[in-house]
Design an enzyme around this catalytic site. Sequence first.
Site, PDB file in Angstrom:
ATOM      1  CB  SER A  48      -0.891   0.013   1.246  1.00  0.00           C
ATOM      2  OG  SER A  48      -1.498   1.290   1.413  1.00  0.00           O
ATOM      3  CE1 TYR A  98      -4.088  -2.384   4.967  1.00  0.00           C
ATOM      4  CE2 TYR A  98      -2.963  -0.303   4.587  1.00  0.00           C
ATOM      5  CZ  TYR A  98      -3.683  -1.379   4.109  1.00  0.00           C
ATOM      6  OH  TYR A  98      -3.995  -1.445   2.764  1.00  0.00           O
TER       7      TYR A  98
HETATM    8  P1  NAD Z   1     -11.428  -5.826   0.972  1.00  0.00           P
HETATM    9  O1  NAD Z   1     -11.623  -5.702   2.448  1.00  0.00           O
HETATM   10  O2  NAD Z   1     -12.501  -5.346   0.066  1.00  0.00           O
HETATM   11  O3  NAD Z   1     -11.132  -7.360   0.621  1.00  0.00           O
HETATM   12  C1  NAD Z   1     -10.176  -8.081   1.345  1.00  0.00           C
HETATM   13  C2  NAD Z   1     -10.482  -9.563   1.250  1.00  0.00           C
HETATM   14  O4  NAD Z   1      -9.490 -10.250   2.029  1.00  0.00           O
HETATM   15  C3  NAD Z   1     -11.857  -9.935   1.826  1.00  0.00           C
HETATM   16  O5  NAD Z   1     -12.558 -10.751   0.914  1.00  0.00           O
HETATM   17  C4  NAD Z   1     -11.506 -10.694   3.107  1.00  0.00           C
HETATM   18  O6  NAD Z   1     -12.436 -11.711   3.441  1.00  0.00           O
HETATM   19  C5  NAD Z   1     -10.148 -11.270   2.773  1.00  0.00           C
HETATM   20  N1  NAD Z   1      -9.383 -11.610   3.966  1.00  0.00           N
HETATM   21  C6  NAD Z   1      -9.229 -10.886   5.110  1.00  0.00           C
HETATM   22  N2  NAD Z   1      -8.551 -11.563   6.012  1.00  0.00           N
HETATM   23  C7  NAD Z   1      -8.235 -12.762   5.451  1.00  0.00           C
HETATM   24  C8  NAD Z   1      -7.551 -13.915   5.904  1.00  0.00           C
HETATM   25  N3  NAD Z   1      -7.063 -13.990   7.146  1.00  0.00           N
HETATM   26  N4  NAD Z   1      -7.400 -14.953   5.056  1.00  0.00           N
HETATM   27  C9  NAD Z   1      -7.925 -14.902   3.813  1.00  0.00           C
HETATM   28  N5  NAD Z   1      -8.601 -13.845   3.324  1.00  0.00           N
HETATM   29  C10 NAD Z   1      -8.766 -12.790   4.146  1.00  0.00           C
HETATM   30  O7  NAD Z   1     -10.029  -5.130   0.692  1.00  0.00           O
HETATM   31  P2  NAD Z   1      -9.438  -4.395  -0.622  1.00  0.00           P
HETATM   32  O8  NAD Z   1      -9.627  -2.965  -0.450  1.00  0.00           O
HETATM   33  O9  NAD Z   1      -9.900  -5.087  -1.856  1.00  0.00           O
HETATM   34  O10 NAD Z   1      -7.880  -4.694  -0.381  1.00  0.00           O
HETATM   35  C11 NAD Z   1      -7.187  -5.730  -1.043  1.00  0.00           C
HETATM   36  C12 NAD Z   1      -5.697  -5.542  -0.844  1.00  0.00           C
HETATM   37  O11 NAD Z   1      -5.311  -4.269  -1.339  1.00  0.00           O
HETATM   38  C13 NAD Z   1      -5.253  -5.566   0.615  1.00  0.00           C
HETATM   39  O12 NAD Z   1      -3.965  -6.145   0.715  1.00  0.00           O
HETATM   40  C14 NAD Z   1      -5.183  -4.101   0.964  1.00  0.00           C
HETATM   41  O13 NAD Z   1      -4.305  -3.862   2.044  1.00  0.00           O
HETATM   42  C15 NAD Z   1      -4.639  -3.556  -0.326  1.00  0.00           C
HETATM   43  N6  NAD Z   1      -4.853  -2.132  -0.535  1.00  0.00           N
HETATM   44  C16 NAD Z   1      -6.122  -1.613  -0.566  1.00  0.00           C
HETATM   45  C17 NAD Z   1      -6.299  -0.261  -0.796  1.00  0.00           C
HETATM   46  C18 NAD Z   1      -7.652   0.364  -0.880  1.00  0.00           C
HETATM   47  O14 NAD Z   1      -7.727   1.592  -0.824  1.00  0.00           O
HETATM   48  N7  NAD Z   1      -8.707  -0.403  -1.047  1.00  0.00           N
HETATM   49  C19 NAD Z   1      -5.185   0.556  -0.986  1.00  0.00           C
HETATM   50  C20 NAD Z   1      -3.912   0.006  -0.930  1.00  0.00           C
HETATM   51  C21 NAD Z   1      -3.774  -1.335  -0.709  1.00  0.00           C
HETATM   52  C1  4PL Z   2      -4.098   6.417   0.403  1.00  0.00           C
HETATM   53  O1  4PL Z   2      -4.210   1.010   1.697  1.00  0.00           O
HETATM   54  O2  4PL Z   2      -3.487   3.617   0.302  1.00  0.00           O
HETATM   55  C2  4PL Z   2      -6.674   4.871   2.549  1.00  0.00           C
HETATM   56  C3  4PL Z   2      -6.974   2.377   3.148  1.00  0.00           C
HETATM   57  N1  4PL Z   2      -5.924   5.773   1.854  1.00  0.00           N
HETATM   58  O3  4PL Z   2      -6.130   1.279   2.823  1.00  0.00           O
HETATM   59  C4  4PL Z   2      -5.114   1.730   2.044  1.00  0.00           C
HETATM   60  C5  4PL Z   2      -4.874   5.387   1.133  1.00  0.00           C
HETATM   61  C6  4PL Z   2      -6.341   3.539   2.513  1.00  0.00           C
HETATM   62  C7  4PL Z   2      -4.503   4.031   1.054  1.00  0.00           C
HETATM   63  C8  4PL Z   2      -5.265   3.126   1.804  1.00  0.00           C
END
Ligand code: NAD
Ligand code: 4PL
Length: 248
Positions: free
Chosen positions: A141, A154
């Site tokens: 992230s 996180y």
């Molecule tokens: P989300 O919460 O929509 O989906 C995450 C999924 O991971 C869910 O289906 C959940 O059930 C699953 N999960 C959680 N714990 C788990 C476990 N112990 N074992 C197996 N599965 C598990 O999240 P998202 O926003 O789609 O994020 C996906 C990835 O992208 C993550 O690594 C998150 O940190 C990263 N990310 C998200 C953002 C954002 O803004 N959405 C930004 C940067 C990085």
């Molecule tokens: C810029 O990884 O990258 C909120 C929540 N804002 O999870 C993230 C920023 C979130 C991010 C993320």
Amino acid sequence: MSGRLAGRTALVTGAAQGIGKAIAARLAADGASVVVSDVNVEGAKAAAASIGHAAVAIAADISDPTAVSALFAEIGDRFGACDVLVNNASIVPFIAWDDVDLAHWQKIIDVNLTGTFLVSKAATDQMRAKGKAGRVISIASNTFFAGTPNMAAYVAAKGGVIGLTRAMATELGKYGITANAITPGLIESDGVKGSPHNNAFDFVEMLQAVKGKGQPEHIGDVVAFLASDDARWITGQTINVDAGMVRH
Ligand code: NAD
Ligand code: 4PL
């Protein structure tokens, strides 16, 4: 199946919804057979069904060593080994610093960092045993660069994922395995839509060089590139995908 990932098997963790589901769909569109894994069993099944015949659901909690062993036993039986691992599963908390206690810290490190290690170790052991020149792509992230508020554990775990990526690139290059990370900015995923992070889009967009709301497909497209032969000379790197919000 034609496409640049034809004949390859990809495992995407946390693929029941959000970014992971979009990654799984994109890899399937490129011709891969995709294992949709998630701790949410029904969600994983529904996501696999929506992707179609190229996808199968296998449930696992990435932080549970027994569940991870069972996941790779099943992948071994059905596919031999995966060619591409996408470490996507994470908990995305919104928690004030004053509420961060040891229990929260340990839960986030356990799933987001230790879970990523457990899956990466099992996947690359299996790749090596089957002689596969595999790819490990981990979703970190851009909060690691920005020090984004309300997610201290996180942010720390994502720094750990970037460190693990650099170490795995060094340790596994001799087996033809590459390891890279992607750092998304704020993405309008299912999880974000249902959390206070959904209120941050205007602020984040103000910081972006290119305007708009980050979508799961923006990340799926870059994963597909890193999984492809075009990326064979890239390892140990972190690709920032955030419309220019931060520079690192
Ligand atoms: P989300 O919460 O929509 O989906 C995450 C999924 O991971 C869910 O289906 C959940 O059930 C699953 N999960 C959680 N714990 C788990 C476990 N112990 N074992 C197996 N599965 C598990 O999240 P998202 O926003 O789609 O994020 C996906 C990835 O992208 C993550 O690594 C998150 O940190 C990263 N990310 C998200 C953002 C954002 O803004 N959405 C930004 C940067 C990085
Ligand atoms: C810029 O990884 O990258 C909120 C929540 N804002 O999870 C993230 C920023 C979130 C991010 C993320």
